[in-house]
Design a protein around this motif. Structure first.
Motif, PDB file in Angstrom:
ATOM      1  N   TRP A 281       0.870  -1.182   0.000  1.00 43.71           N
ATOM      2  CA  TRP A 281       0.000   0.000   0.000  1.00 43.71           C
ATOM      3  C   TRP A 281       0.900   1.224   0.000  1.00 43.71           C
ATOM      4  N   HIS A 283       0.632   5.614   0.382  1.00 48.02           N
ATOM      5  CA  HIS A 283      -0.333   6.590   0.917  1.00 48.02           C
ATOM      6  C   HIS A 283      -0.820   7.628  -0.077  1.00 48.02           C
ATOM      7  N   SER A 299      -2.830   2.053   8.709  1.00 51.05           N
ATOM      8  CA  SER A 299      -2.902   1.298   7.450  1.00 51.05           C
ATOM      9  C   SER A 299      -2.233  -0.063   7.598  1.00 51.05           C
ATOM     10  N   MET A 303      -4.080  -3.528   7.015  1.00 49.74           N
ATOM     11  CA  MET A 303      -3.555  -4.516   6.068  1.00 49.74           C
ATOM     12  C   MET A 303      -3.650  -5.923   6.684  1.00 49.74           C
ATOM     13  N   THR A 306      -7.855  -6.762   7.649  1.00 52.47           N
ATOM     14  CA  THR A 306      -8.759  -7.038   6.516  1.00 52.47           C
ATOM     15  C   THR A 306      -8.382  -8.315   5.784  1.00 52.47           C
ATOM     16  N   TYR A 542      -1.899  -0.934  -3.552  1.00 52.94           N
ATOM     17  CA  TYR A 542      -3.175  -0.254  -3.383  1.00 52.94           C
ATOM     18  C   TYR A 542      -2.875   1.154  -2.880  1.00 52.94           C
ATOM     19  N   MET A 546      -7.399   3.228   3.372  1.00 53.33           N
ATOM     20  CA  MET A 546      -7.535   1.916   4.020  1.00 53.33           C
ATOM     21  C   MET A 546      -8.757   1.842   4.952  1.00 53.33           C
ATOM     22  N   LEU A 549     -12.021   0.792   3.200  1.00 49.91           N
ATOM     23  CA  LEU A 549     -12.104  -0.445   2.403  1.00 49.91           C
ATOM     24  C   LEU A 549     -13.428  -1.160   2.663  1.00 49.91           C
TER      25      LEU A 549
END
Ligand code: GLA
Length: 657
Positions: A281, A283, A299, A303, A306, A542, A546, A549
């Motif tokens: 990821w 930012h 984040s 990560m 999720t 990504y 976050m 999501l």
């Protein structure tokens, strides 16, 4: 008397019907122009795109819409309209510059209008399309063949002749967010890379990505000496004792109450990192210049929570704006660039970089940072010019594992635009990073200058952006992918073409640096986007928000069978092998003789797409698997056809039988 009353009522009814059915004009400029997609600026009612009178080849028009190629719109008619009429051309204000193409399709099948290339100072083209019984038209505006500069396209006198409800202008037909991917099984599955590079003597950190019901007990067969596994957290860490360059064939094992999964994992001690495309990821498109230490930690947490980390996402990367700048609305970002020893200073939103990377590492994830070879970054913050070695050492000491090196103001330093000048700052940083005792993956960000794909690897880069910022042309993601795919011969393990981040879910608008808002792509476009990135063995970063999501976005980002295409150890980049009208067939070779195939429909309406073996260089019977739905489709001999939605995809795995 009753008969008379009935007769009057009947006449009134017939009169009402005839009034209802009477045709009237609805002007395009009266519709919701905010829905029109266009390459630059905003559509303007009754004026050109730069708010001047609408003028085509010497004639001024009172009504119409000024727009800019490329773009388009859809109009929902529901069978209520009779004709669409307009005069289209390039506005005289461009003084001979610009061009565009206009195509109009109907849902009843077929092309209603094709302008060919519209050029300025030519008689404009008249559209008079019969749209009786049509439910929807799609208008596609192309930039023609010379970029989109000055493509001021006028829709003069544009109107619908309608007999029922008003037409409705929409950017794209409404689509449901259909979740194609089944939930992960409760039994364990090991995901992510099967190949991993580390330099001799460098610290090693890898969290085994695995789905399945927790608790899972992890183990590794043939783990090199010096590494240890935490069997609960799945984190492998340590330093491989033997400094000799060689490959270790290990087996990762995950076991829970319901079952056991195994997966080969080759660790290669050598001088090449990122043997599969890095995943994580970044930012930038979520927070721009508002980034803070807190957002990075949050984040990293997300990560893991999720399940992104369970399918292979590993890097948590800070982009621009973590340093100080000279002037900013936020005083906490203003300050000296360096301390008295010349060491770069993070701004006050980053109180302790080492503590931040320790936090990220404690989760088995990795941390990335950003700087520029120029005196300042693209956003005007402190860059590394003349402090390259010192900064690289600082970043290593802070514990970073990834560096994005963004050209930005280096243009002021470079002496001209020769290949040598393009390479120079990257040779310098690439060399420095190779000498450090920490592995730092190097991402070259210089927008493709000097055909970077040809030399990115040789200067020490592991991935390189092949174009400008995707955030500015997100709706053109498929064209961006097509151009990136042309560089396929230069991709291999440790060397990846980078078409920029995954901008789905909630992303901030690049032009206004807005707070995250839902991305403009339809659900099918998002499936296509992710499929293209995986077929191209692109770095998978990504870059949306976050905390926002949702289930749909996670389903697009986290299908392990789709990610396996990206992470395939052979490291071949896929590309488009056949085009038939709006249909495209993409192909990526995989380790062991399997092939991944993307069947794309770039058209505006659902349409069958055929994969034939000749186009995709397939031989003999093939077992086809639908990777998004994770279901086998059966065995096919010579071809396979499936209906593909507007801008949608069918992503297949083909295994020879
Ligand atoms: C450039 C890069 C982007 C982002 C910004 C930060 O535009 O291409 O990816 O890093 O700089 O300022």
């Amino acid at each position: 008397m009753k008969a008379f009353q009935a007769c009057v009522a009947g006449l009134v009814f017939l009169f009402a019907l005839s009034v209802m059915a009477e045709s009237r004009t609805v002007w395009l400029d009266q519709l919701d122009l905010g829905q029109m997609r266009q390459g630059w600026g905003k559509p303007v009612a009754n004026h050109s795109v730069v708010s001047m009178p609408l003028r085509l080849n010497g004639t001024t028009y009172e009504r119409g819409v000024g727009s800019h190629a490329p773009g388009g719109f859809h109009v929902i008619l529901d069978g209520n309209a009779e004709r669409f009429q307009a005069v289209v051309g390039i506005d005289d204000e461009t003084v001979g510059r610009g061009s565009a193409t206009v195509k109009i399709y109907s849902d009843k099948g077929g092309l209603l209008f094709d302008s060919g290339v519209l050029k300025p100072n030519q008689p404009p083209q008249q559209i008079d399309a019969d749209i009786r019984g049509v439910n929807r038209i799609a208008v596609i505006v192309g930039a023609a063949d010379n970029g989109n500069a000055y493509d001021h396209l006028d829709w003069a006198d544009a109107r619908f002749i309608v007999a029922g409800a008003d037409p409705q202008l929409v950017s794209a037909p409404p689509e449901e967010k259909v979740i194609l991917t089944p939930k992960p099984a409760r039994t364990p599955r090991i995901n992510g890379p099967r190949l991993y590079g580390v330099r001799p003597g460098s610290p090693f950190l890898f969290r085994i990505p695995a789905t399945g019901e927790r608790p899972i007990q992890f183990s590794v067969q043939s783990l090199p000496e010096g590494l240890k596994l935490d069997s609960d957290t799945a984190i492998i860490s340590g330093t491989i004792a033997d400094l000799t360059p060689k490959a270790y064939e290990t087996t990762l094992i995950a076991q829970n109450a319901l079952g056991k999964a195994e997966r080969p994992f080759r660790i290669v001690v050598g001088d090449t990192l990122a043997l599969t495309p890095p995943m994580g990821w970044n930012h930038w498109y979520a927070h721009y210049h508002n980034v803070t230490d807190k957002m990075m930690r949050e984040s990293a947490d997300i990560m893991v929570s999720t399940g992104m980390a369970d399918v292979g996402y590993a890097y948590v990367n800070i982009d621009d704006c973590w340093m100080n700048t000279a002037k900013h609305a936020d005083p906490l970002r203003v300050g000296p660039f360096r301390d008295e020893n010349g060491e770069i200073l993070p701004n006050k939103h980053f109180p302790d970089m080492k503590a931040l990377t320790d936090y990220v590492h404690s989760k088995g994830l990795k941390a990335g940072l950003y700087t520029s070879p120029g005196p300042t970054t693209c956003a005007g913050f402190a860059g590394s010019y003349q402090h390259e070695e010192q900064d690289a050492e600082t970043f290593a000491r802070w514990g970073f594992d990834f560096l994005k090196y963004d050209w930005c103001s280096y243009g002021q330093i470079a002496k001209g635009e020769s290949l040598e000048e393009f390479k120079k700052p990257y040779i310098l940083m690439g060399g420095i990073l190779e000498r450090l005792d920490r592995d730092i993956v190097l991402n070259l960000c210089q927008y493709g200058m000097g055909e970077v794909w040809k030399w990115g690897s040789e200067v020490g880069g592991h991935c390189w952006r092949t174009a400008g910022d995707l955030g500015f042309e997100l709706t053109q993601y498929h064209d961006v992918a097509s151009r990136n795919a042309e560089h396929w011969p230069h991709a291999h393990p440790g060397a990846w073409n980078d078409p920029d981040y995954l901008l789905i879910g909630a992303v901030g608008d690049a032009a206004t640096l807005s707070k995250p808002i839902p991305c403009p792509l339809t659900p099918n476009e998002q499936y296509s986007y992710m499929s293209l990135w995986c077929l191209m063995a692109s770095p998978l970063f990504y870059s949306g928000d976050m905390p926002s999501l949702d289930e749909f976005t996670l389903n697009v980002l986290c299908n392990p069978e789709v990610i396996d295409i990206d992470q395939d150890p052979l490291g071949k980049q896929g590309y488009c092998v056949a085009k038939h009208g709006d249909a495209e067939i993409w192909r990526k070779e995989l380790e062991g003789g399997d092939v991944a195939i993307g069947m794309f429909n770039r058209g505006e309406f659902e349409s069958p797409v055929t994969l034939n073996w000749t186009d995709a260089s397939l031989n003999g019977k093939q077992l086809l698997r639908d990777l998004w739905r994770q279901t086998d489709l059966g065995i096919f001999d010579t071809e396979f056809t499936a209906p593909i939605p507007r801008h949608g995809v069918m992503l297949l795995g083909a295994t020879p039988e």
